[in-house]
Design a protein around this motif. Structure first.
Motif, PDB file in Angstrom:
ATOM      1  N   HIS A  73      -4.738  42.872  73.337  1.00  0.00           N
ATOM      2  CA  HIS A  73      -6.006  42.318  72.862  1.00  0.00           C
ATOM      3  C   HIS A  73      -6.878  41.823  74.006  1.00  0.00           C
ATOM      4  N   THR A  74      -6.263  41.096  74.962  1.00  0.00           N
ATOM      5  CA  THR A  74      -7.088  40.460  75.999  1.00  0.00           C
ATOM      6  C   THR A  74      -7.238  41.326  77.246  1.00  0.00           C
ATOM      7  N   TYR A  76      -5.227  41.435  79.517  1.00  0.00           N
ATOM      8  CA  TYR A  76      -4.421  40.824  80.571  1.00  0.00           C
ATOM      9  C   TYR A  76      -3.051  41.488  80.502  1.00  0.00           C
ATOM     10  N   LEU A 203      -9.518  36.936  70.892  1.00  0.00           N
ATOM     11  CA  LEU A 203      -8.678  37.535  71.937  1.00  0.00           C
ATOM     12  C   LEU A 203      -9.223  38.904  72.335  1.00  0.00           C
ATOM     13  N   LYS A 204      -9.644  39.681  71.339  1.00  0.00           N
ATOM     14  CA  LYS A 204     -10.211  40.992  71.646  1.00  0.00           C
ATOM     15  C   LYS A 204     -11.522  40.867  72.413  1.00  0.00           C
ATOM     16  N   ILE A 206     -12.269  38.508  74.423  1.00  0.00           N
ATOM     17  CA  ILE A 206     -11.903  38.170  75.806  1.00  0.00           C
ATOM     18  C   ILE A 206     -11.611  39.452  76.575  1.00  0.00           C
ATOM     19  N   GLY A 207     -10.928  40.392  75.917  1.00  0.00           N
ATOM     20  CA  GLY A 207     -10.626  41.659  76.574  1.00  0.00           C
ATOM     21  C   GLY A 207     -11.882  42.447  76.899  1.00  0.00           C
ATOM     22  N   GLU A 210     -14.889  38.449  79.070  1.00  0.00           N
ATOM     23  CA  GLU A 210     -14.423  37.070  79.006  1.00  0.00           C
ATOM     24  C   GLU A 210     -15.561  36.090  79.309  1.00  0.00           C
ATOM     25  N   THR A 220     -11.727  29.909  76.552  1.00  0.00           N
ATOM     26  CA  THR A 220     -10.887  31.113  76.573  1.00  0.00           C
ATOM     27  C   THR A 220      -9.461  30.781  76.986  1.00  0.00           C
ATOM     28  N   LYS A 224      -6.104  32.089  75.177  1.00  0.00           N
ATOM     29  CA  LYS A 224      -5.091  32.884  75.865  1.00  0.00           C
ATOM     30  C   LYS A 224      -3.723  32.218  75.745  1.00  0.00           C
ATOM     31  N   GLY A 227      -2.467  32.836  72.400  1.00  0.00           N
ATOM     32  CA  GLY A 227      -2.052  34.240  72.358  1.00  0.00           C
ATOM     33  C   GLY A 227      -0.656  34.393  72.934  1.00  0.00           C
TER      34      GLY A 227
END
Lengths: 337, 285
Positions: A73-74, A76, A203-204, A206-207, A210, A220, A224, A227
């Motif tokens: 989702h992020t 990361y 979360l998405k 942020i991906g 951000e 955020t 995270k 998450g």
């Protein structure tokens, strides 16, 4: 103020491809999903020899879906998820090996999940200040260190041989399959729910961007962190399950970075950010690796084959193969968007 | 009693190797922001190329062959794969690490997982400041500085090198000034691969050569580049020696099993205190 915040995040979340279930499920999608689910539940009936393999795949489906809720989702990308599940597995193993071999599963299991969450937070906390690539590198190195620690403290961990005092769930493969299927289905459902909730949308977002999410006034870092917790709890459950699945906890099957890479590869092939895609791809990956390629190529060459297949799929379909199929089915109906 | 000179000499030898490990990773990361997780596999290919070529030709020739082979392999990987996916950071990550795994599995099929030791280019050694130093360690140390000097001249004095530097600063600007970015990338990957092959020969000799040897150098390359700062060759050199001395002291005072632990601790401290590294530019995605 708060009104503009929600509109920004919702827009970014919806602008992102066609995630499973974010849209209305059409007849074709629903039909295929139902057929697949029924075939999965009845595996021990129509293919008893495969029950063991699919039981293992259930656990990998948990891993892939759990990785997906944070990394998929992020964006990361965590190379450290085998560290989280390994922490849970090793907690179960260390407790039975060093403390009391007859310790009840209802004590070791929750403890293992708690340790997994703590382990995840240990590497999530420094990540709060890092941008994507640095985060990935740090998680990668943390797995190397954890693997090394197993050998340094081999008096307690029994090094490469591992700890075999963990009780095996059951030797009946049919029961083993259902013992792992139930958690897999519940966890996938719960993660799908989180993914579709506001948290999942943030979360998405942020991906996607951000800085924009931050500019919209959302913290955020907090998202995270949550998450990570949502990811670590099922990772811990999966890790402890895997310990009871094999009955022997050792670094190669539980900890080394190859296992993390497998989780990522499965999620990427399934379609990152879709939860169902990664969970479904776990069955595909294990079936190809442990059944098809093993039968044709033998226990060693199958690894070359499975990684080559993954490489080709990554390059040809970076969005994820299962996600693409889902979109294709969605377009069959005509007006679903 | 531990002789401080021993730590100094051994640390310098280790550091000179770590520079070689990190420099190629740093170049590729610095020029285009591509994180090449197959870098450890390049190093491993260097060791195996030396192993194979060493059976046919002399040690020096095998060394040159290993360097050229890995350089060309790196160019092949760029042209055949990375070029098409480098705009997607996540897929580049995954694809390069998968390439490393494929190479690992192919080598396992051919050579099994058992570690082997390579025949050093020159055998023997001398006593130096109360420590026994093997000749090939000295050669590694000297050649490492020669290679760095050549790299410096290449980047500063040749047109292609200046183009690489310009592209690492601003790709758009370099393009506008007439730089052929494809040439720049091919040259960067060749140089990075050649350094990795160089490092591989000496790591394979000093430590061991096996199909899983790619992971630790890759981890080291991350640590060194992050501590030194992305895009800074000077930073990578200083960080490599810092880690070299740190590891030598760890091995001497704590034990060989702890190798790498304190380097990671240092990495975490640096990341938290100075995320851009000691000499780095701010990383821009």
């Amino acid at each position: 103020m708060s009104k503009s915040v929600t509109s920004v995040t919702e827009e970014s979340a919806y602008g992102y491809g066609i995630p499973l279930f974010d849209t209305r499920v059409n007849l074709y999608q629903g039909g295929v999903l139902a057929v697949l689910l029924v075939s999965l539940v009845t595996v021990p009936v129509w293919a008893p020899p495969w029950a063991y393999l699919f039981a293992l795949a259930n656990i990998w489906a948990i891993f892939a879906a759990s990785w997906d809720i944070i990394s998929g989702h992020t964006n990361y990308i965590s190379f450290g998820h085998s560290f989280i599940s390994g922490a849970a597995a090793y907690t179960t193993a260390l407790l039975t090996f060093n403390v009391n071999p007859d310790m009840a599963i209802y004590i070791t299991f929750p403890l293992s999940v708690i340790v997994a969450v703590v382990a995840a937070l240990v590497f999530a906390l420094p990540s709060l200040r890092l941008s994507g690539p640095y985060f990935s590198l740090l998680t990668f190195v943390s797995v190397l260190v954890a693997t090394k620690a197993v050998f340094i403290f081999s008096t307690y961990t029994n090094g490469e041989m591992g700890i075999s005092t963990v009780s095996v769930l059951t030797f009946d493969t049919t029961m083993l399959f259902y013992y792992t299927l139930v958690p897999a289905v519940i966890i996938t459902g719960a993660l799908l729910y989180i993914s579709r909730s506001n948290v999942g949308k943030v979360l998405k977002a942020i991906g996607q961007n951000e800085a924009a999410v931050e500019a919209a006034g959302l913290d955020t870092t907090r998202f995270k962190l949550w998450g990570f917790v949502y990811s670590a709890i099922p990772m811990g459950i999966g890790g402890a399950l895997l310990a009871h699945f094999y009955g022997n906890v050792e670094p190669i099957a539980f900890l080394i970075v190859d296992r993390s890479i497998e989780i990522i590869a499965i999620a990427a092939v399934g379609g990152m950010g879709t939860i169902l895609g990664p969970a479904g791809a776990a069955y595909l990956f294990l079936f190809l690796r442990d059944e098809v390629f093993k039968a044709f190529l033998g226990p060693n060459a199958r690894w070359v084959a499975i990684w080559s297949v993954v490489l080709v799929l990554l390059v040809l379909s970076p969005q994820g193969v299962l996600k693409r199929l889902w979109t294709f089915l969605g377009n069959l109906g005509g007006d679903s968007s | 009693m531990v002789n401080p000179a021993t730590i100094l000499v051994t640390g310098a030898m280790v550091g000179s190797l770590y520079v070689l490990i990190a420099i190629g990773f740093s170049l590729i990361y610095g020029v285009r922001g591509v994180i090449n997780l197959a870098h450890g596999a390049f190093i491993m290919l260097g060791a195996f190329a030396y192993l194979v070529a060493g059976g046919q030709v002399s040690g020096v020739a095998a060394f040159v062959i290993a360097i050229l082979f890995v350089g060309l392999f790196a160019v092949g990987l760029y042209l055949g794969l990375v070029r098409y996916i480098e705009h997607n950071v996540v897929i580049t990550f995954l694809a390069t690490v998968v390439v490393a795994l494929i190479i690992q599995q192919l080598l396992t099929l051919e050579y099994s997982l058992a570690p082997r030791s390579l025949e050093p280019i020159v055998s023997g050694g001398i006593a130096f400041a109360g420590t026994r130093v093997r000749y090939y360690q000295l050669i590694a140390f000297a050649l490492s500085w020669v290679a760095l000097g050549l790299l410096f001249l290449f980047v500063r004095r040749t047109t292609l090198g200046r183009n690489i530097l310009a592209t690492s600063m601003t790709e758009k600007g370099a393009k506008l000034a007439g730089t052929n970015v494809l040439y720049v990338n091919v040259a960067t990957w060749f140089v990075a691969g050649a350094f990795a092959g160089f490092a591989g020969v000496f790591i394979g000799t000093l430590q061991s050569t096996s199909p899983t040897m790619w992971i630790n150098p890759l981890g080291l390359a991350f640590i060194i580049v992050t501590i030194g700062g992305v895009g800074s060759i000077k930073g990578s050199i200083i960080a490599a020696y810092l880690i070299g001395f740190l590891e030598t002291m760890t091995v001497t005072f704590v034990g060989p099993a702890w190798r790498g632990m304190f380097a990671l601790l240092l990495l975490v401290v640096i990341i938290l205190a100075k995320p851009e590294g000691l000499f780095g530019r701010e990383f821009i995605e």
